[in-house]
Design a protein around this motif. Structure first.
Motif, PDB file in Angstrom:
ATOM      1  N   TYR A 178       0.981  -0.800   0.484  1.00  0.00           N
ATOM      2  CA  TYR A 178      -0.221   0.076  -0.460  1.00  0.00           C
ATOM      3  C   TYR A 178       0.816   1.253   0.365  1.00  0.00           C
ATOM      4  O   TYR A 178       0.420   2.504  -0.037  1.00  0.00           O
ATOM      5  CB  TYR A 178      -0.537   0.229   1.333  1.00  0.00           C
ATOM      6  CG  TYR A 178      -1.695  -1.384   1.327  1.00  0.00           C
ATOM      7  CD1 TYR A 178      -3.001  -1.327   0.521  1.00  0.00           C
ATOM      8  CD2 TYR A 178      -1.790  -2.471   2.288  1.00  0.00           C
ATOM      9  CE1 TYR A 178      -3.850  -2.794   0.288  1.00  0.00           C
ATOM     10  CE2 TYR A 178      -2.583  -3.317   2.229  1.00  0.00           C
ATOM     11  CZ  TYR A 178      -3.487  -3.818   1.640  1.00  0.00           C
ATOM     12  OH  TYR A 178      -4.414  -4.741   1.288  1.00  0.00           O
TER      13      TYR A 178
ATOM     14  N   LEU B  18      -6.948   3.759   3.733  1.00  0.00           N
ATOM     15  CA  LEU B  18      -6.468   3.184   4.957  1.00  0.00           C
ATOM     16  C   LEU B  18      -7.890   2.426   6.148  1.00  0.00           C
ATOM     17  O   LEU B  18      -8.191   3.656   6.156  1.00  0.00           O
ATOM     18  CB  LEU B  18      -5.101   3.193   5.109  1.00  0.00           C
ATOM     19  CG  LEU B  18      -3.820   2.834   4.537  1.00  0.00           C
ATOM     20  CD1 LEU B  18      -3.130   2.945   5.096  1.00  0.00           C
ATOM     21  CD2 LEU B  18      -4.228   1.286   3.334  1.00  0.00           C
TER      22      LEU B  18
ATOM     23  N   GLU C 284      -4.885  -0.291   9.416  1.00  0.00           N
ATOM     24  CA  GLU C 284      -3.459   0.114   9.191  1.00  0.00           C
ATOM     25  C   GLU C 284      -2.624   1.452   9.111  1.00  0.00           C
ATOM     26  O   GLU C 284      -1.636   1.646   8.505  1.00  0.00           O
ATOM     27  CB  GLU C 284      -4.037   0.278   8.092  1.00  0.00           C
ATOM     28  CG  GLU C 284      -5.132  -1.096   7.392  1.00  0.00           C
ATOM     29  CD  GLU C 284      -5.132  -1.349   5.816  1.00  0.00           C
ATOM     30  OE1 GLU C 284      -5.655  -2.923   5.619  1.00  0.00           O
ATOM     31  OE2 GLU C 284      -5.705  -0.680   5.415  1.00  0.00           O
TER      32      GLU C 284
END
Length: 370
Positions: free
Chosen positions: A147, A155, A159
């Motif tokens: 990512y 996110l 995250e």
């Protein structure tokens, strides 16, 4: 996004190590108007130690963290880092020159920067290629390398928390400061992220001072706990020391639920309707407050211990939370009994009291009777 949060993080052993710092607060005080946020606090964070500032909201723990970070100046006292004064009567070192990593509960990610640029933000003194390589390595460690080109709003909360952690550790700070970093996560995710954060902190070998209001979190993370109340340092020690030997009645209540029973000191014991509880030293006539943790009430064989009437029994998985009436007490007590041996609601049952979960305090001062 929840399935991504539940996956294991990246491979272990990839975090850069550093030399841990020694952080010292010497008689630090801070006021905001008429409010004394911190009052004459002295404590030491040892190199490589993970410690928690623990206490309820408004007790001064975040103010201490902000003083350590350089966001606030103390009104009196000194902050020292490896023996050098960072804040005090004669000197103030700005935050960017303290080699301290910061991680706050709102993550504070830059919304206009990609994930990898967020992580590399603190590496501006390095060539960009090298900074991106280090940042990618950190993202691999927290399981988010794929990512790297995304932005924070793509996110989940868990995250984003990992990105904030990666950003905080890549400059290899000697001290990490963390303010309620797990409070925004749900319970299941909080436990897994907390465990992996602890692993990463151990790998970096940085000293860490973490603020939390959760005693379970503090006991699970900390080598040492600093218990704060109303701007004062009440007690410090290992999690086991604070749990087993609370400094006063309020400290005992903070670490777990308690049943409270009044008693009278007679000789070398406190006499209560539940029986006699021994004391290290004798005395007569003093009123005592006996605190008994719910897990300290154990099921006993019939005819042994103390008989009580179970007025409520709530299944909680491994344990059953029972409400029990005992003769001589105006209020019922709470007991946590293993589900295999728990009594049913409406039945009489026999109980014994585990002395390891009993604490005796002076009713007038709330201090231990010794």
């Amino acid at each position: 996004m929840e399935d991504r949060d539940s996956r294991r993080w990246g491979q272990k052993g990839t975090a850069g190590a550093t030399f841990a710092g020694l952080l010292e607060f010497e008689h630090v005080s801070k006021r905001f108007g008429r409010t004394a946020a911190v009052q004459d606090v002295s404590l030491t964070l040892e190199p490589g130690e993970i410690a928690c500032l623990l206490g309820p909201s408004g007790c001064g723990k975040t103010t201490l963290l902000r003083i350590a970070a350089g966001i606030e100046r103390p009104d009196s006292g000194r902050l020292l880092f490896d023996g050098q004064e960072m804040a005090g009567p004669s000197r103030f070192v700005p935050p960017e020159k303290r080699n301290i990593g910061l991680m706050f509960q709102d993550f504070a990610l830059f919304p206009h920067l990609s994930i990898i640029d967020n992580v590399a933000f603190g590496l501006k003194n390095l060539p960009r290629e090298e900074a991106l390589k280090i940042a990618r390595h950190a993202l691999e460690r927290v399981g988010l390398a794929r990512y790297a080109a995304n932005y924070p709003h793509h996110l989940s909360g868990g995250e984003q928390q990992r990105v904030a952690l990666a950003r905080a550790v890549v400059p290899r700070p000697q001290v990490m400061l963390m303010d309620e970093p797990f409070s925004g996560l749900d319970q299941r995710l909080r436990e897994s992220v907390r465990a992996e954060t602890l692993t990463l902190l151990r790998e970096t070998r940085a000293s860490c001072l973490l603020v939390t209001h959760d005693p379970v979190e503090a006991m699970g993370l900390a080598d040492r706990i600093f218990l704060m109340r109303q701007g004062n340092l009440v007690q410090s020690g290992t999690p086991e020391q604070l749990y087993r030997h609370p400094a006063d009645a309020a400290a005992a209540r903070f670490f777990s639920d308690t049943n409270e029973v009044k008693g009278l000191v007679q000789g070398s014991a406190v006499v209560t309707p539940l029986g006699r509880f021994p004391l290290p030293r004798g005395g007569n006539g003093r009123e005592a407050l006996v605190l008994i943790r719910p897990q300290g009430l154990k099921r006993a064989a019939e005819g042994e211990g103390i008989e009580g009437l179970v007025t409520e029994a709530r299944f909680q998985g491994d344990d059953v939370k029972c409400t029990v009436l005992f003769n001589g007490l105006e209020e019922p007590l709470t007991a946590l009994i293993h589900s295999r041996s728990a009594p049913s609601r409406g039945n009489a049952a026999w109980f014994r009291i585990d002395p390891e979960h009993v604490f005796v305090f002076d009713s007038a001062t709330s201090q231990p009777i010794s």
